[in-house]
Design a protein around this motif. Structure first.
Motif, PDB file in Angstrom:
ATOM      1  N   ALA A  94       0.988  -1.146   0.136  1.00 38.92           N
ATOM      2  CA  ALA A  94      -0.135  -0.071   0.257  1.00 38.92           C
ATOM      3  C   ALA A  94       0.947   1.262  -0.029  1.00 38.92           C
ATOM      4  O   ALA A  94       0.680   2.341  -0.778  1.00 38.92           O
ATOM      5  CB  ALA A  94      -0.698  -0.114   1.204  1.00 38.92           C
ATOM      6  N   LYS A  95       1.948   1.249   0.949  1.00 37.11           N
ATOM      7  CA  LYS A  95       2.912   2.367   1.000  1.00 37.11           C
ATOM      8  C   LYS A  95       3.710   2.562  -0.300  1.00 37.11           C
ATOM      9  O   LYS A  95       3.418   3.591  -0.684  1.00 37.11           O
ATOM     10  CB  LYS A  95       3.813   2.076   2.102  1.00 37.11           C
ATOM     11  CG  LYS A  95       4.165   3.217   2.655  1.00 37.11           C
ATOM     12  CD  LYS A  95       5.024   2.960   4.065  1.00 37.11           C
ATOM     13  CE  LYS A  95       6.383   3.760   4.042  1.00 37.11           C
ATOM     14  NZ  LYS A  95       7.068   3.136   5.080  1.00 37.11           N
ATOM     15  N   ALA A  96       4.086   1.617  -0.916  1.00 40.67           N
ATOM     16  CA  ALA A  96       4.836   1.618  -2.175  1.00 40.67           C
ATOM     17  C   ALA A  96       4.101   2.135  -3.078  1.00 40.67           C
ATOM     18  O   ALA A  96       4.232   3.114  -4.122  1.00 40.67           O
ATOM     19  CB  ALA A  96       5.504   0.528  -2.591  1.00 40.67           C
TER      20      ALA A  96
ATOM     21  N   TYR B  81      -5.472  -1.089   4.529  1.00 42.17           N
ATOM     22  CA  TYR B  81      -6.186   0.213   4.169  1.00 42.17           C
ATOM     23  C   TYR B  81      -5.502   1.449   5.173  1.00 42.17           C
ATOM     24  O   TYR B  81      -5.361   2.276   4.484  1.00 42.17           O
ATOM     25  CB  TYR B  81      -7.694   0.135   4.604  1.00 42.17           C
ATOM     26  CG  TYR B  81      -8.451  -0.883   3.937  1.00 42.17           C
ATOM     27  CD1 TYR B  81      -8.766  -1.170   2.652  1.00 42.17           C
ATOM     28  CD2 TYR B  81      -8.897  -1.986   4.652  1.00 42.17           C
ATOM     29  CE1 TYR B  81      -9.661  -1.987   1.829  1.00 42.17           C
ATOM     30  CE2 TYR B  81      -9.869  -3.122   4.180  1.00 42.17           C
ATOM     31  CZ  TYR B  81     -10.181  -2.971   2.837  1.00 42.17           C
ATOM     32  OH  TYR B  81     -11.063  -4.045   2.233  1.00 42.17           O
ATOM     33  N   ILE B  82      -5.401   0.894   6.250  1.00 45.47           N
ATOM     34  CA  ILE B  82      -4.834   1.921   7.104  1.00 45.47           C
ATOM     35  C   ILE B  82      -3.380   2.398   6.811  1.00 45.47           C
ATOM     36  O   ILE B  82      -3.298   3.577   6.672  1.00 45.47           O
ATOM     37  CB  ILE B  82      -4.875   1.137   8.770  1.00 45.47           C
ATOM     38  CG1 ILE B  82      -5.967   1.012   9.087  1.00 45.47           C
ATOM     39  CG2 ILE B  82      -4.023   2.505   9.737  1.00 45.47           C
ATOM     40  CD1 ILE B  82      -7.059   2.260   9.105  1.00 45.47           C
ATOM     41  N   SER B  83      -2.619   1.528   6.467  1.00 41.22           N
ATOM     42  CA  SER B  83      -1.513   1.736   5.782  1.00 41.22           C
ATOM     43  C   SER B  83      -1.436   2.713   4.605  1.00 41.22           C
ATOM     44  O   SER B  83      -0.672   3.682   4.532  1.00 41.22           O
ATOM     45  CB  SER B  83      -0.493   0.472   5.523  1.00 41.22           C
ATOM     46  OG  SER B  83       0.680   0.712   4.644  1.00 41.22           O
ATOM     47  N   GLY B  84      -2.500   2.341   3.527  1.00 37.56           N
ATOM     48  CA  GLY B  84      -2.736   3.277   2.444  1.00 37.56           C
ATOM     49  C   GLY B  84      -3.180   4.812   3.058  1.00 37.56           C
ATOM     50  O   GLY B  84      -2.791   5.735   2.316  1.00 37.56           O
TER      51      GLY B  84
ATOM     52  N   LEU C 283       2.403  15.046  -5.730  1.00 36.28           N
ATOM     53  CA  LEU C 283       1.023  15.474  -6.465  1.00 36.28           C
ATOM     54  C   LEU C 283       1.201  16.610  -7.310  1.00 36.28           C
ATOM     55  O   LEU C 283       0.313  17.047  -7.799  1.00 36.28           O
ATOM     56  CB  LEU C 283       0.230  16.185  -5.087  1.00 36.28           C
ATOM     57  CG  LEU C 283      -0.395  15.157  -4.015  1.00 36.28           C
ATOM     58  CD1 LEU C 283      -1.149  15.715  -2.884  1.00 36.28           C
ATOM     59  CD2 LEU C 283      -1.244  13.974  -4.663  1.00 36.28           C
ATOM     60  N   LYS C 284       2.478  16.911  -7.731  1.00 33.34           N
ATOM     61  CA  LYS C 284       2.737  17.613  -8.798  1.00 33.34           C
ATOM     62  C   LYS C 284       2.770  16.983 -10.279  1.00 33.34           C
ATOM     63  O   LYS C 284       1.950  15.896 -10.204  1.00 33.34           O
ATOM     64  CB  LYS C 284       3.964  18.279  -8.634  1.00 33.34           C
ATOM     65  CG  LYS C 284       4.171  19.100  -7.375  1.00 33.34           C
ATOM     66  CD  LYS C 284       3.498  20.569  -7.662  1.00 33.34           C
ATOM     67  CE  LYS C 284       3.559  21.443  -6.401  1.00 33.34           C
ATOM     68  NZ  LYS C 284       3.237  20.922  -4.950  1.00 33.34           N
ATOM     69  N   ALA C 285       3.273  17.599 -11.271  1.00 31.58           N
ATOM     70  CA  ALA C 285       3.317  17.154 -12.789  1.00 31.58           C
ATOM     71  C   ALA C 285       3.487  15.523 -12.529  1.00 31.58           C
ATOM     72  O   ALA C 285       4.396  14.980 -11.941  1.00 31.58           O
ATOM     73  CB  ALA C 285       4.363  17.712 -13.142  1.00 31.58           C
ATOM     74  N   GLY C 286       2.789  14.863 -13.491  1.00 31.61           N
ATOM     75  CA  GLY C 286       3.146  13.514 -13.526  1.00 31.61           C
ATOM     76  C   GLY C 286       2.613  12.441 -12.403  1.00 31.61           C
ATOM     77  O   GLY C 286       3.077  11.443 -12.304  1.00 31.61           O
ATOM     78  N   THR C 287       1.716  13.153 -11.710  1.00 34.42           N
ATOM     79  CA  THR C 287       0.967  12.251 -10.722  1.00 34.42           C
ATOM     80  C   THR C 287      -0.296  12.292 -10.634  1.00 34.42           C
ATOM     81  O   THR C 287      -0.938  13.290 -11.144  1.00 34.42           O
ATOM     82  CB  THR C 287       1.644  12.634  -9.301  1.00 34.42           C
ATOM     83  OG1 THR C 287       1.134  13.868  -8.901  1.00 34.42           O
ATOM     84  CG2 THR C 287       3.044  13.005  -9.192  1.00 34.42           C
ATOM     85  N   VAL C 288      -0.822  11.111  -9.853  1.00 34.09           N
ATOM     86  CA  VAL C 288      -2.454  11.195  -9.652  1.00 34.09           C
ATOM     87  C   VAL C 288      -2.654  10.987  -8.366  1.00 34.09           C
ATOM     88  O   VAL C 288      -1.961  10.299  -7.657  1.00 34.09           O
ATOM     89  CB  VAL C 288      -3.096  10.352 -10.679  1.00 34.09           C
ATOM     90  CG1 VAL C 288      -2.893  10.462 -11.963  1.00 34.09           C
ATOM     91  CG2 VAL C 288      -2.654   8.643 -10.314  1.00 34.09           C
ATOM     92  N   GLY C 289      -3.912  11.422  -7.735  1.00 30.96           N
ATOM     93  CA  GLY C 289      -4.122  11.205  -6.508  1.00 30.96           C
ATOM     94  C   GLY C 289      -4.649   9.459  -6.496  1.00 30.96           C
ATOM     95  O   GLY C 289      -4.947   9.130  -7.368  1.00 30.96           O
ATOM     96  N   ALA C 290      -4.327   9.224  -5.025  1.00 31.90           N
ATOM     97  CA  ALA C 290      -4.921   7.613  -4.885  1.00 31.90           C
ATOM     98  C   ALA C 290      -6.260   7.521  -4.090  1.00 31.90           C
ATOM     99  O   ALA C 290      -6.561   8.433  -3.269  1.00 31.90           O
ATOM    100  CB  ALA C 290      -3.782   7.056  -4.143  1.00 31.90           C
TER     101      ALA C 290
ATOM    102  N   GLY D  74      -1.080   8.610   2.845  1.00 31.21           N
ATOM    103  CA  GLY D  74      -1.501   9.789   2.377  1.00 31.21           C
ATOM    104  C   GLY D  74      -2.678   9.862   1.292  1.00 31.21           C
ATOM    105  O   GLY D  74      -2.920  10.628   0.637  1.00 31.21           O
ATOM    106  N   ALA D  75      -3.286   8.813   1.163  1.00 31.94           N
ATOM    107  CA  ALA D  75      -4.123   8.677   0.070  1.00 31.94           C
ATOM    108  C   ALA D  75      -5.260   9.624   0.068  1.00 31.94           C
ATOM    109  O   ALA D  75      -5.831   9.833   1.376  1.00 31.94           O
ATOM    110  CB  ALA D  75      -4.922   7.028   0.091  1.00 31.94           C
ATOM    111  N   LEU D  76      -5.388   9.999  -1.051  1.00 39.81           N
ATOM    112  CA  LEU D  76      -6.563  11.362  -0.800  1.00 39.81           C
ATOM    113  C   LEU D  76      -7.903  10.933  -0.863  1.00 39.81           C
ATOM    114  O   LEU D  76      -8.626  12.030  -0.194  1.00 39.81           O
ATOM    115  CB  LEU D  76      -6.012  12.317  -2.042  1.00 39.81           C
ATOM    116  CG  LEU D  76      -5.038  13.005  -2.208  1.00 39.81           C
ATOM    117  CD1 LEU D  76      -4.855  13.662  -3.274  1.00 39.81           C
ATOM    118  CD2 LEU D  76      -4.660  13.755  -1.145  1.00 39.81           C
TER     119      LEU D  76
END
Ligand code: BGC
Length: 705
Positions: free
Chosen positions: A159-161, A212-215, A170-177, A219-221
């Motif tokens: 989850a973390k990885a 889930y808690i690890s995710g 969260l900047k260019a080239g990333t997406v929220g999880a 910082g999963a949004l």
């Protein structure tokens, strides 16, 4: 935007604009070139008035996304957010998650996730409905292909990885999880998708929740709630799970989205009489966004007018959505780093990584010294996957054109002399006697036969549960016939779940689990078979001996009558009378072309306390002539507890590379918190006493004081 700017924006929004922000609709509602569908659509009945205000669209292709956003900007509306199921690749497909997890290589998983996030982000996606963090212990359930497998500790690391890779800064080239499907969706009764999960509180807290808690900690949004009822309560309506636990206890203050049409499905579950009641229940439970049902769109306005929902409550949810959009930079940059034209997408780096990941994610389970294949070997490749050009998995929204079939790669790589026999119809009918005769005759003339078999990729994934997960009898017959005439056979298994391979295993001299390996799968497979790549993966989920053993996993509890297969002495043990207790291949099985020996398991102390963790070290030596990677698994046994403790639990792993003859020392730190579990009073804590550490066949004990 600052917090106060968001708040003043909310003040200016109309009721429709606000309700719209809490609605996520499939791309089909906005664009005719979007045909990705993951659930019912005909009977959604969404009020057309709300569609122009929808805050989210799912799975929109780049061009449509840009067109819609352009209109929003022109008319000074709140920008829309494009969310998508980017599960194991966007344009370039990577091995399915269950396969990737078998690499036990967290930096690799992180890198892969960052690359598919990059492709998605460049194509206009802002957030992905991933990772799925549902622990998988029932391979009948089709969605085990999206999971990391059966072990909670592996799930926590995965989850973390995954999330760190996907969200980056969260900047260019990333997406929220988006962590999903909260929670306990993966153990439906009978393995049938969408069915209720019966999980005891202790099992839920100790095994199902931690990933889930690890995710969320990573910082999963976003969090997506599950379709399932958990202990009789569907998650959208489950207040102790969502409102009390996730929001109040875990303090998750981001957006919680329902799964597809799941709010309406509260009516089907018969906990709501109609959609209006379903809307009220889910809203009051803290579900921020309604994904693909008519409930929020059609009934929130009415409920507000009736005073059952206050505008203040509505505003709080709108605030969560706008803050999410703000975090992802959508207000500042509504096209969010996307390309103008998809043709400009450069997939080179993804393709290279996808190859590396595929090669590190195939599990060699058996090898009676016939692999790797040699240049001098004449090899026959037989089976329904010889010409397969789509090792993508069920979450490949855009069919990748870069995939070469095994047949094509054989030609390009030219490793040895070979021939192929394609049997595409074998899933639908048994082979005719003359076909089998021809295959046997040909197979007897070759040095090695590679059988490319398994289940089709459409047989796993959502809504693809199976009652029978044995490999089809037509394929078993093919394997048997080949083995009759040639004992040097390698069975390569494709599929999205652990299949029952008991019959195949008996009639194969080598067994390689290729899962669904993605764009570069054919190439990676041949490189492994011919020894250019050394296998280095281990099973993340046990392969059952038969369906009757399910659910089966290594972390099982002892019984009062342990089944040691002592039936000849006394039958009153925990056992089956018709088959072994053990799976065919357990979690953690996996071979290499190298040979590794383990020695010198040393603990820094034989006493562990809260204040003083212990260091565990072990030496691993490659005693072969071939460079290879080894996954070192560290298990712990808690000898006695106030409740029964499993025989062993994974508490650490490492993957190292060793040249021929090389030796390395690997170390782990074990802390008191690694030893916690839900005790007799359901509180998570450790209990002092004796523990063992196992690495391979080595064992050392220590005491928790
Ligand atoms: C699946 C989710 C997915 C959603 C949106 C649902 O059917 O269960 O995992 O994210 O569809 O496509």
């Amino acid at each position: 935007m600052t917090e106060s700017e968001i708040l003043s924006l909310i003040k200016k929004m109309s009721l429709y604009e606000k309700i719209g922000q809490l609605v996520c609709l499939g791309g089909q509602f906005f664009s005719s070139d979007c045909d990705t569908l993951t659930g019912p659509i005909n009977n959604l009945g969404i009020d057309p008035k709300i569609i122009p205000y929808a805050g989210f669209a799912s799975n929109l292709p780049l061009e449509s996304y840009r067109t819609i956003q352009e209109e929003k900007i022109k008319n000074k509306k709140i920008p829309i957010m494009n969310v998508c199921d980017v599960i194991h690749g966007y344009k370039t497909m990577f091995p399915i998650p269950l396969s990737l997890a078998s690499s036990f290589n967290m930096p690799l998983i992180k890198k892969c996730a960052s690359l598919w996030a990059k492709e998605a982000s460049l194509c206009g996606v802002s957030l992905s409905f991933a990772p799925m963090l549902d622990l998988a212990r029932d391979p009948r359930w089709g969605r085990v292909m999206e999971s990391f497998g059966e072990d909670p500790y592996l799930g926590e690391c995965y989850a973390k990885a995954y999330i760190n890779g996907m969200q980056g800064n969260l900047k260019a080239g990333t997406v929220g999880a988006c962590v999903k499907h909260f929670a306990g969706y993966s153990l439906p009764e009978g393995g049938r998708d969408y069915q209720m999960s019966m999980i005891t509180e202790r099992v839920f807290n100790d095994y199902y929740l931690p990933p889930y808690i690890s995710g969320i900690k990573a910082g999963a949004l976003m969090v997506m709630s599950g379709f399932n009822a958990l202990d009789f309560v569907p998650t959208c309506a489950n207040q102790s799970l969502i409102k009390e636990y996730l929001i109040k206890k875990v303090k998750f203050d981001g957006v919680i989205i329902s799964d597809y049409n799941a709010i309406h499905e509260l009516v089907n579950h018969r906990v709501a009489e109609n959609d209006k009641e379903a809307c009220l229940i889910a809203f009051k439970n803290g579900i921020t966004v309604d994904l693909m049902s008519d409930c929020y769109s059609n009934y929130l306005e009415e409920l507000i007018k009736e005073g059952k929902v206050s505008e203040d409550e509505l505003d709080k949810n709108v605030y969560k959505v706008l803050s999410l959009k703000n975090k992802l930079g959508i207000f500042d940059s509504p096209y969010r780093f996307s390309l103008e034209d998809e043709k400009d997408l450069d997939t080179k780096e993804s393709i290279e990584k996808s190859y590396e990941a595929a090669a590190e994610s195939m599990v060699l389970l058996k090898n009676d010294s016939i692999l790797p294949l040699k240049k001098k070997n004449r090899v026959l490749f037989v089976g329904p996957f010889v010409k397969e050009k789509g090792f993508y998995g069920s979450w490949s929204l855009y069919k990748d054109k870069n995939m070469s079939s095994i047949e094509k790669c054989l030609k390009e790589l030219n490793y040895s002399s070979y021939d192929v026999i394609d049997t595409p119809d074998i899933f639908d009918r048994s082979l005719y006697p003359e076909e089998l005769f021809y295959i046997q005759k040909t197979a007897s003339l070759f040095d090695r036969v590679v059988l490319l078999i398994g289940e089709r990729q459409e047989e796993s994934g959502e809504a693809s549960s199976k009652g029978n997960i044995s490999i089809s009898s037509n394929i078993v017959e093919l394997v048997k016939k080949v083995y009759e005439v040639n004992k040097n056979t390698v069975s390569v298994i494709f599929g999205g779940r652990p299949l029952v391979l008991t019959d195949i295993d008996k009639e194969s001299s080598a067994l390689l689990y290729a899962f669904i390996p993605g764009t570069m799968g054919s190439r990676a497979l041949l490189d492994i078979l011919y020894g250019k790549k050394n296998p280095s993966a281990r099973l993340p989920m046990s392969l059952p001996y038969s369906v009757g053993q399910i659910p089966i996993y290594y972390q099982a509890l002892p019984t009062g009558r342990p089944g040691y297969n002592k039936i000849e002495e006394n039958k009153y043990y925990s056992h089956y009378i018709d088959q072994p207790n053990e799976p065919l291949y357990s979690f953690g099985c996996g071979l290499s072309y190298s040979n590794f020996v383990y020695s010198d398991l040393v603990l820094s102390s034989d006493k562990l306390s809260k204040e003083k963790p212990i260091k565990v070290s072990v030496k691993v030596k490659n005693i072969s002539k071939i460079k290879g990677k080894e996954i070192i698994l560290l298990y712990i046994r808690d000898h006695f507890g106030s409740v029964t403790r499993p025989d062993k639990e994974l508490k650490g792993f490492a993957k190292i590379s060793l040249s021929a003859g090389e030796e390395k020392e690997v170390s782990f730190t074990i802390q008191e918190r690694d030893l916690r579990f839900s005790g007799i009073d359901y509180k998570k804590k450790s209990e002092p006493g004796k523990f063992s550490i196992y690495i391979e066949k080595l064992e050392k004990t220590f005491e928790l004081i």
